[in-house]
Design a protein around this motif. Structure first.
Motif, PDB file in Angstrom:
ATOM      1  N   GLU A   3     -19.302 -11.713 -27.837  1.00 56.26           N
ATOM      2  CA  GLU A   3     -19.957 -12.601 -28.034  1.00 56.26           C
ATOM      3  C   GLU A   3     -21.328 -13.215 -27.981  1.00 56.26           C
ATOM      4  OE1 GLU A   3     -17.110 -15.054 -25.704  1.00 56.26           O
ATOM      5  OE2 GLU A   3     -15.545 -14.414 -26.047  1.00 56.26           O
ATOM      6  N   GLU A   4     -22.087 -12.541 -26.692  1.00 57.69           N
ATOM      7  CA  GLU A   4     -23.509 -13.002 -26.390  1.00 57.69           C
ATOM      8  C   GLU A   4     -24.319 -12.734 -27.951  1.00 57.69           C
ATOM      9  OE1 GLU A   4     -24.804 -11.996 -22.167  1.00 57.69           O
ATOM     10  OE2 GLU A   4     -24.071 -13.820 -21.543  1.00 57.69           O
ATOM     11  N   SER A   5     -24.314 -11.687 -27.685  1.00 60.08           N
ATOM     12  CA  SER A   5     -25.312 -10.829 -29.178  1.00 60.08           C
ATOM     13  C   SER A   5     -24.828 -11.266 -30.291  1.00 60.08           C
ATOM     14  CB  SER A   5     -24.524  -8.987 -29.214  1.00 60.08           C
ATOM     15  OG  SER A   5     -25.011  -8.197 -28.015  1.00 60.08           O
ATOM     16  N   PHE A   6     -23.720 -11.968 -30.335  1.00 60.65           N
ATOM     17  CA  PHE A   6     -23.157 -12.643 -31.638  1.00 60.65           C
ATOM     18  C   PHE A   6     -24.355 -14.128 -31.481  1.00 60.65           C
ATOM     19  CE2 PHE A   6     -20.840 -16.665 -33.415  1.00 60.65           C
ATOM     20  CZ  PHE A   6     -21.718 -15.952 -35.074  1.00 60.65           C
ATOM     21  N   PHE A   7     -23.865 -14.395 -30.298  1.00 57.56           N
ATOM     22  CA  PHE A   7     -25.142 -16.053 -30.310  1.00 57.56           C
ATOM     23  C   PHE A   7     -26.261 -15.622 -30.681  1.00 57.56           C
ATOM     24  CE2 PHE A   7     -26.413 -19.766 -28.197  1.00 57.56           C
ATOM     25  CZ  PHE A   7     -25.882 -20.902 -28.503  1.00 57.56           C
ATOM     26  N   GLN A  40     -21.515 -24.409 -33.535  1.00 56.02           N
ATOM     27  CA  GLN A  40     -21.831 -26.055 -33.667  1.00 56.02           C
ATOM     28  C   GLN A  40     -22.872 -26.135 -33.021  1.00 56.02           C
ATOM     29  OE1 GLN A  40     -17.943 -28.473 -33.886  1.00 56.02           O
ATOM     30  NE2 GLN A  40     -19.580 -29.606 -34.636  1.00 56.02           N
ATOM     31  N   PHE A  41     -22.420 -24.947 -31.734  1.00 56.29           N
ATOM     32  CA  PHE A  41     -23.083 -25.421 -30.549  1.00 56.29           C
ATOM     33  C   PHE A  41     -24.918 -24.383 -30.847  1.00 56.29           C
ATOM     34  CE2 PHE A  41     -24.904 -23.079 -26.433  1.00 56.29           C
ATOM     35  CZ  PHE A  41     -25.192 -24.552 -25.405  1.00 56.29           C
ATOM     36  N   ALA A  42     -25.249 -23.870 -31.644  1.00 60.06           N
ATOM     37  CA  ALA A  42     -26.119 -22.362 -32.315  1.00 60.06           C
ATOM     38  C   ALA A  42     -27.076 -23.774 -32.513  1.00 60.06           C
ATOM     39  CB  ALA A  42     -26.220 -21.850 -33.172  1.00 60.06           C
ATOM     40  N   ARG A  43     -28.610 -23.328 -32.297  1.00 60.62           N
ATOM     41  CA  ARG A  43     -29.421 -24.596 -32.450  1.00 60.62           C
ATOM     42  C   ARG A  43     -30.571 -23.031 -33.180  1.00 60.62           C
ATOM     43  NH1 ARG A  43     -31.219 -28.837 -28.667  1.00 60.62           N
ATOM     44  NH2 ARG A  43     -33.302 -28.502 -29.247  1.00 60.62           N
ATOM     45  N   ALA A  44     -32.019 -23.711 -34.001  1.00 60.32           N
ATOM     46  CA  ALA A  44     -32.333 -23.143 -34.413  1.00 60.32           C
ATOM     47  C   ALA A  44     -33.611 -23.617 -33.832  1.00 60.32           C
ATOM     48  CB  ALA A  44     -33.066 -23.551 -35.932  1.00 60.32           C
ATOM     49  N   LEU A  50     -33.555 -14.494 -24.950  1.00 58.76           N
ATOM     50  CA  LEU A  50     -33.306 -14.488 -23.872  1.00 58.76           C
ATOM     51  C   LEU A  50     -32.995 -16.196 -24.119  1.00 58.76           C
ATOM     52  CD1 LEU A  50     -36.435 -12.708 -22.818  1.00 58.76           C
ATOM     53  CD2 LEU A  50     -34.093 -12.393 -21.866  1.00 58.76           C
ATOM     54  N   GLU A  51     -33.719 -17.109 -24.758  1.00 57.04           N
ATOM     55  CA  GLU A  51     -33.559 -18.492 -24.087  1.00 57.04           C
ATOM     56  C   GLU A  51     -32.667 -18.595 -25.071  1.00 57.04           C
ATOM     57  OE1 GLU A  51     -36.674 -20.928 -26.428  1.00 57.04           O
ATOM     58  OE2 GLU A  51     -38.092 -19.812 -24.964  1.00 57.04           O
ATOM     59  N   SER A  52     -31.569 -17.913 -25.804  1.00 56.95           N
ATOM     60  CA  SER A  52     -30.546 -18.195 -26.568  1.00 56.95           C
ATOM     61  C   SER A  52     -29.289 -17.662 -25.381  1.00 56.95           C
ATOM     62  CB  SER A  52     -30.341 -17.187 -27.757  1.00 56.95           C
ATOM     63  OG  SER A  52     -30.688 -17.804 -28.753  1.00 56.95           O
ATOM     64  N   LEU A  53     -29.968 -17.092 -25.053  1.00 58.89           N
ATOM     65  CA  LEU A  53     -28.871 -16.565 -23.848  1.00 58.89           C
ATOM     66  C   LEU A  53     -28.917 -17.333 -22.776  1.00 58.89           C
ATOM     67  CD1 LEU A  53     -27.258 -13.705 -23.715  1.00 58.89           C
ATOM     68  CD2 LEU A  53     -28.998 -12.845 -22.484  1.00 58.89           C
ATOM     69  N   ILE A  54     -29.813 -17.747 -21.562  1.00 64.67           N
ATOM     70  CA  ILE A  54     -29.477 -18.783 -21.112  1.00 64.67           C
ATOM     71  C   ILE A  54     -29.273 -19.721 -21.119  1.00 64.67           C
ATOM     72  CG2 ILE A  54     -31.355 -20.461 -19.256  1.00 64.67           C
ATOM     73  CD1 ILE A  54     -33.898 -17.954 -19.933  1.00 64.67           C
ATOM     74  N   ARG A  55     -29.106 -20.407 -22.875  1.00 63.42           N
ATOM     75  CA  ARG A  55     -28.678 -21.708 -22.976  1.00 63.42           C
ATOM     76  C   ARG A  55     -26.948 -21.725 -23.074  1.00 63.42           C
ATOM     77  NH1 ARG A  55     -27.284 -25.218 -27.693  1.00 63.42           N
ATOM     78  NH2 ARG A  55     -28.112 -23.340 -28.668  1.00 63.42           N
ATOM     79  N   HIS A 136     -30.609  -7.727 -16.959  1.00 62.30           N
ATOM     80  CA  HIS A 136     -30.378  -6.745 -15.736  1.00 62.30           C
ATOM     81  C   HIS A 136     -29.726  -7.663 -14.631  1.00 62.30           C
ATOM     82  CE1 HIS A 136     -31.112  -4.254 -18.610  1.00 62.30           C
ATOM     83  NE2 HIS A 136     -32.528  -4.224 -19.353  1.00 62.30           N
ATOM     84  N   ASP A 137     -30.113  -8.181 -14.260  1.00 57.44           N
ATOM     85  CA  ASP A 137     -30.232  -9.192 -12.627  1.00 57.44           C
ATOM     86  C   ASP A 137     -30.157 -10.591 -13.334  1.00 57.44           C
ATOM     87  OD1 ASP A 137     -30.168  -7.046 -11.432  1.00 57.44           O
ATOM     88  OD2 ASP A 137     -32.529  -7.396 -11.844  1.00 57.44           O
ATOM     89  N   TRP A 138     -28.962 -10.733 -14.327  1.00 59.05           N
ATOM     90  CA  TRP A 138     -28.125 -12.716 -14.084  1.00 59.05           C
ATOM     91  C   TRP A 138     -27.747 -13.008 -13.100  1.00 59.05           C
ATOM     92  CZ3 TRP A 138     -29.493 -16.569 -17.068  1.00 59.05           C
ATOM     93  CH2 TRP A 138     -28.765 -17.602 -16.546  1.00 59.05           C
ATOM     94  N   PRO A 139     -26.825 -12.702 -11.788  1.00 60.99           N
ATOM     95  CA  PRO A 139     -26.485 -13.444 -11.242  1.00 60.99           C
ATOM     96  C   PRO A 139     -28.050 -13.699 -10.640  1.00 60.99           C
ATOM     97  CG  PRO A 139     -25.210 -10.570 -11.135  1.00 60.99           C
ATOM     98  CD  PRO A 139     -26.343 -10.991 -12.260  1.00 60.99           C
TER      99      PRO A 139
END
Length: 164
Positions: A3-7, A40-44, A50-55, A136-139
């Motif tokens: 899912e994350e890679s797709f997003f 719908q959540f995706a933005r341009a 990295l920004e996409s992943l954080i959001r 690598h250290d998201w937590p």
């Protein structure tokens, strides 16, 4: 790839204008139902994966972030939570200067620190995370952001002086 890679790929494609409206309808018909909300959540306007992943990750935790926010005297920041908590995502290229090139007059790191200081002078608090932390250290990243939100660092009224 998940899912994350797709997003991340979707937001990158939107940023590069590679997904016409008809393709979004095509994707909606082919995605598993539980993932269609991402369209719908995706933005341009994401400047990086990295920004996409954080959001995406913060959205899943119920934290709303404004993206690509322009702040007078500071410039554009990656995210703002609430009134005053800035979140910056620094990719590898942002701080990994090429050792074979002569040093720039001001390093990228110095410019970031200067922006953070200017933001602080305007009442903002900045949390800055690099590629390795986010990937690598998201937590650690998640805990830092959630702790700041829990203490109200994102709210304008949290500017009251802290008693020593």
């Amino acid at each position: 790839m998940g899912e994350e890679s797709f997003f991340v790929a979707l937001e990158s494609a939107l940023r590069q204008n590679k997904v016409p409206y008809g393709d979004m309808r095509w994707l909606r018909r082919r995605l598993p139902e539980q993932l269609t909300w991402m369209l719908q959540f995706a933005r341009a306007d994401a400047d990086s994966g990295l920004e996409s992943l954080i959001r995406l990750r913060m959205h899943r935790l119920g934290v709303t972030m404004r993206s690509q926010v322009s702040i007078d005297g500071v410039g554009e920041v990656d995210f703002v939570i609430g009134d005053r908590l800035i979140i910056e995502a620094d990719g590898k290229e942002n701080h990994d200067d090429d050792p074979t090139r002569p040093a720039p007059p001001r390093s990228r790191r110095h410019k970031d620190l200067l922006r953070d200081a200017r933001a602080a002078a305007r009442g903002y608090e900045t949390l800055r995370f690099d590629y390795a932390l986010i990937v690598h250290d998201w937590p650690v990243v998640e805990a830092a952001i959630l702790a700041k939100v829990a203490e109200g660092a994102h709210l304008r009224d949290s500017l009251r002086p802290i008693a020593a």
